[in-house]
Design an enzyme around this catalytic site. Structure first.
Site, PDB file in Angstrom:
ATOM      1  N   ARG A 234     -71.988  38.823  19.082  1.00  0.00           N
ATOM      2  CA  ARG A 234     -73.456  38.725  18.393  1.00  0.00           C
ATOM      3  C   ARG A 234     -73.392  39.748  17.432  1.00  0.00           C
ATOM      4  NH1 ARG A 234     -74.268  34.246  19.351  1.00  0.00           N
ATOM      5  NH2 ARG A 234     -75.868  33.651  20.888  1.00  0.00           N
ATOM      6  N   HIS A 282     -71.738  32.468  10.975  1.00  0.00           N
ATOM      7  CA  HIS A 282     -72.097  32.160  12.019  1.00  0.00           C
ATOM      8  C   HIS A 282     -72.053  30.766  12.562  1.00  0.00           C
ATOM      9  CE1 HIS A 282     -74.897  33.428  15.973  1.00  0.00           C
ATOM     10  NE2 HIS A 282     -73.927  32.553  16.192  1.00  0.00           N
TER      11      HIS A 282
HETATM   12  P1  NAP Z   1     -69.932  34.556  29.348  1.00  0.00           P
HETATM   13  O1  NAP Z   1     -69.116  33.408  30.008  1.00  0.00           O
HETATM   14  O2  NAP Z   1     -71.118  34.944  29.863  1.00  0.00           O
HETATM   15  O3  NAP Z   1     -68.852  35.795  29.305  1.00  0.00           O
HETATM   16  C1  NAP Z   1     -69.236  36.955  28.899  1.00  0.00           C
HETATM   17  C2  NAP Z   1     -68.172  38.022  28.999  1.00  0.00           C
HETATM   18  O4  NAP Z   1     -68.741  39.402  28.602  1.00  0.00           O
HETATM   19  C3  NAP Z   1     -67.803  38.191  30.754  1.00  0.00           C
HETATM   20  O5  NAP Z   1     -66.455  38.410  30.825  1.00  0.00           O
HETATM   21  C4  NAP Z   1     -68.643  39.590  30.821  1.00  0.00           C
HETATM   22  O6  NAP Z   1     -68.071  40.126  32.041  1.00  0.00           O
HETATM   23  C5  NAP Z   1     -68.703  40.123  29.783  1.00  0.00           C
HETATM   24  N1  NAP Z   1     -69.520  41.336  29.640  1.00  0.00           N
HETATM   25  C6  NAP Z   1     -70.802  41.210  29.309  1.00  0.00           C
HETATM   26  N2  NAP Z   1     -71.683  42.380  29.321  1.00  0.00           N
HETATM   27  C7  NAP Z   1     -70.649  43.237  29.336  1.00  0.00           C
HETATM   28  C8  NAP Z   1     -70.723  44.893  29.613  1.00  0.00           C
HETATM   29  N3  NAP Z   1     -71.556  45.401  29.110  1.00  0.00           N
HETATM   30  N4  NAP Z   1     -69.224  45.465  29.421  1.00  0.00           N
HETATM   31  C9  NAP Z   1     -68.389  44.697  29.501  1.00  0.00           C
HETATM   32  N5  NAP Z   1     -68.082  43.323  29.428  1.00  0.00           N
HETATM   33  C10 NAP Z   1     -69.271  42.597  29.491  1.00  0.00           C
HETATM   34  O7  NAP Z   1     -70.353  34.111  27.615  1.00  0.00           O
HETATM   35  P2  NAP Z   1     -69.274  33.222  26.736  1.00  0.00           P
HETATM   36  O8  NAP Z   1     -69.934  32.009  26.921  1.00  0.00           O
HETATM   37  O9  NAP Z   1     -68.028  33.462  26.698  1.00  0.00           O
HETATM   38  O10 NAP Z   1     -70.009  33.607  25.558  1.00  0.00           O
HETATM   39  C11 NAP Z   1     -69.940  34.856  24.884  1.00  0.00           C
HETATM   40  C12 NAP Z   1     -70.844  35.173  23.753  1.00  0.00           C
HETATM   41  O11 NAP Z   1     -70.270  34.596  22.466  1.00  0.00           O
HETATM   42  C13 NAP Z   1     -72.183  34.682  23.918  1.00  0.00           C
HETATM   43  O12 NAP Z   1     -73.159  35.224  24.816  1.00  0.00           O
HETATM   44  C14 NAP Z   1     -72.531  34.325  22.450  1.00  0.00           C
HETATM   45  O13 NAP Z   1     -73.295  35.653  22.256  1.00  0.00           O
HETATM   46  C15 NAP Z   1     -71.336  34.238  21.619  1.00  0.00           C
HETATM   47  N6  NAP Z   1     -71.329  32.991  21.018  1.00  0.00           N
HETATM   48  C16 NAP Z   1     -71.089  32.895  19.633  1.00  0.00           C
HETATM   49  C17 NAP Z   1     -70.843  31.953  18.959  1.00  0.00           C
HETATM   50  C18 NAP Z   1     -70.449  31.981  17.539  1.00  0.00           C
HETATM   51  O14 NAP Z   1     -70.620  30.698  16.960  1.00  0.00           O
HETATM   52  N7  NAP Z   1     -70.353  32.846  16.967  1.00  0.00           N
HETATM   53  C19 NAP Z   1     -70.650  30.717  19.859  1.00  0.00           C
HETATM   54  C20 NAP Z   1     -70.987  30.647  21.080  1.00  0.00           C
HETATM   55  C21 NAP Z   1     -71.106  32.008  21.703  1.00  0.00           C
HETATM   56  P3  NAP Z   1     -68.209  39.858  33.586  1.00  0.00           P
HETATM   57  O15 NAP Z   1     -67.055  38.752  33.265  1.00  0.00           O
HETATM   58  O16 NAP Z   1     -67.940  41.030  34.295  1.00  0.00           O
HETATM   59  O17 NAP Z   1     -69.540  39.121  33.729  1.00  0.00           O
HETATM   60  C1  GLV Z   2     -74.037  30.547  19.132  1.00  0.00           C
HETATM   61  O1  GLV Z   2     -74.237  31.578  18.731  1.00  0.00           O
HETATM   62  C2  GLV Z   2     -73.996  30.338  20.672  1.00  0.00           C
HETATM   63  O2  GLV Z   2     -74.570  31.332  21.263  1.00  0.00           O
HETATM   64  O3  GLV Z   2     -73.976  29.210  21.062  1.00  0.00           O
END
Ligand code: NAP
Ligand code: GLV
Length: 319
Positions: A234, A282
């Site tokens: 983000r 994005h």
């Molecule tokens: P997820 O499965 O919830 O994984 C989040 C990871 O971040 C977990 O490993 C978590 O640790 C870690 N984390 C969270 N807060 C933390 C902190 N304060 N310190 C250290 N580690 C921390 O999420 P995801 O599905 O992988 O997605 C991640 C993010 O990608 C989304 O929330 C979104 O903002 C972004 N995203 C962007 C796009 C785009 O097109 N640019 C698309 C989709 C998603 P733990 O494993 O210990 O819980």
């Molecule tokens: C995109 O940014 C998502 O959170 O899926």
């Protein structure tokens, strides 16, 4: 028997795609699409399920009887913190196509920095034949911050390309062949990292997280010479003024950004014209509407059979 209430859809992206797929989605109960002028003023009081991406501020007032909220994407920062957010489950979008797209983007950006693509592009513009000798992927350590669904898939695919990969997350993960670090090992993780990949959710802890202090801790004597910052988590997790300064003063050798503090990125933002900075709007991993609506249908069916919902957000952690 009372009619089954329609699913409420308030998604602020790709209105044509959403309208097209909604024609066949939720066949058993129908839908209310707030992007459709004909639906905008519909009574939402009976609605039980809402699929949302950056919803209207008064949505929870208008729909006071929701049972489950579905996020139109993997992130939920667009909902968490909204006024009137009810204490009901919030389900994230987790899907193979979204995960695959994100890993494609991450691997592509790492390879572009590895192979000096920015320099090749500028040579091409000048019709200049100039070979570059790049290090091998195995000489470069990619440090992935966030080892959730997206981070772990990116780690696996970066390893296939031959990169040395390490990972950091709030709680330590066990991943075969990958050295992992937990939140307390922040400095030692950064000191080993040549290319930093940010795949963290936006929470109070990760707000303004990628800043000058963090960039200064990245490894400076790696095979790329200077470290690179890549972010697709983000934009509000990054301090853009610090990225600009770090690129200009050489603390960072390059960056790839898919997300920004304010989107769309303003046309006068200095990031646009920095050397060796790749910008994408994005779209690293968009939510594909067919997959999104299928996922919501699957979760509603589970919920109504009395089975646990999947991918439920931890409200206390904020993701
Ligand atoms: P997820 O499965 O919830 O994984 C989040 C990871 O971040 C977990 O490993 C978590 O640790 C870690 N984390 C969270 N807060 C933390 C902190 N304060 N310190 C250290 N580690 C921390 O999420 P995801 O599905 O992988 O997605 C991640 C993010 O990608 C989304 O929330 C979104 O903002 C972004 N995203 C962007 C796009 C785009 O097109 N640019 C698309 C989709 C998603 P733990 O494993 O210990 O819980
Ligand atoms: C995109 O940014 C998502 O959170 O899926």
């Amino acid at each position: 028997m009372p009619a089954t209430p329609p699913v409420l859809v308030d998604i602020k992206f790709n209105p044509e795609g959403v309208a097209r797929v909604l024609k066949t989605a939720f066949a058993d109960r129908g839908s209310i699409n707030l992007a459709d002028p004909a639906d905008r003023t519909r009574d939402l009081r009976d609605v039980e399920y809402a699929l949302l991406w950056k919803p209207d501020a008064d949505l929870f007032k208008r729909a006071p009887n929701l049972k489950v909220i579905f996020s139109g994407g993997a992130g939920v920062d667009h909902i968490i913190g909204m006024d009137g957010l009810p204490e009901i489950p919030i389900v994230r979008f987790v899907d193979r196509s979204l995960t695959t797209r994100m890993s494609e983007w991450v691997v592509m950006q790492c390879l572009m920095h590895l192979r000096g693509q920015y320099t090749h592009d500028s040579h091409q513009r000048q019709r200049e034949w100039a070979k570059l000798i790049a290090p091998e992927a195995a000489e470069v350590t990619v440090g992935v911050m966030g080892l959730g669904i997206l981070g772990q898939d990116a780690v696996a695919k970066l390893r296939v390309m031959g990169f040395n990969v390490i990972g950091w997350s709030r709680s330590r993960k066990q991943i075969d062949g990958v050295e992992t670090f937990d939140a307390s090992e922040f400095d030692s993780f950064l000191a080993r990292t040549d290319i930093l990949v940010g795949l963290l959710p936006l929470t109070p802890e990760t707000s303004g997280f990628y800043d000058a202090g963090l960039f200064a801790k990245l490894r400076r004597n790696g095979a790329l010479g200077r470290p690179v910052f890549i972010n697709a988590g983000r934009g509000k997790s990054q301090v853009e003024a610090d990225i600009v300064s770090a690129i200009r003063d050489g603390t960072l050798g390059g960056a790839s950004l898919d997300v920004f503090e304010a989107e769309p990125l303003a046309s006068d933002n200095p990031l646009w014209e920095l050397q060796n900075v790749f910008i994408t709007p994005h779209d690293a991993a968009v939510s594909e509407e067919n997959a999104l609506f299928r996922h919501v249908e699957t979760q509603i069916a589970r919920f109504e059979r009395g089975e646990p919902l999947q991918f439920v957000v931890d409200r206390a952690a904020g993701y």
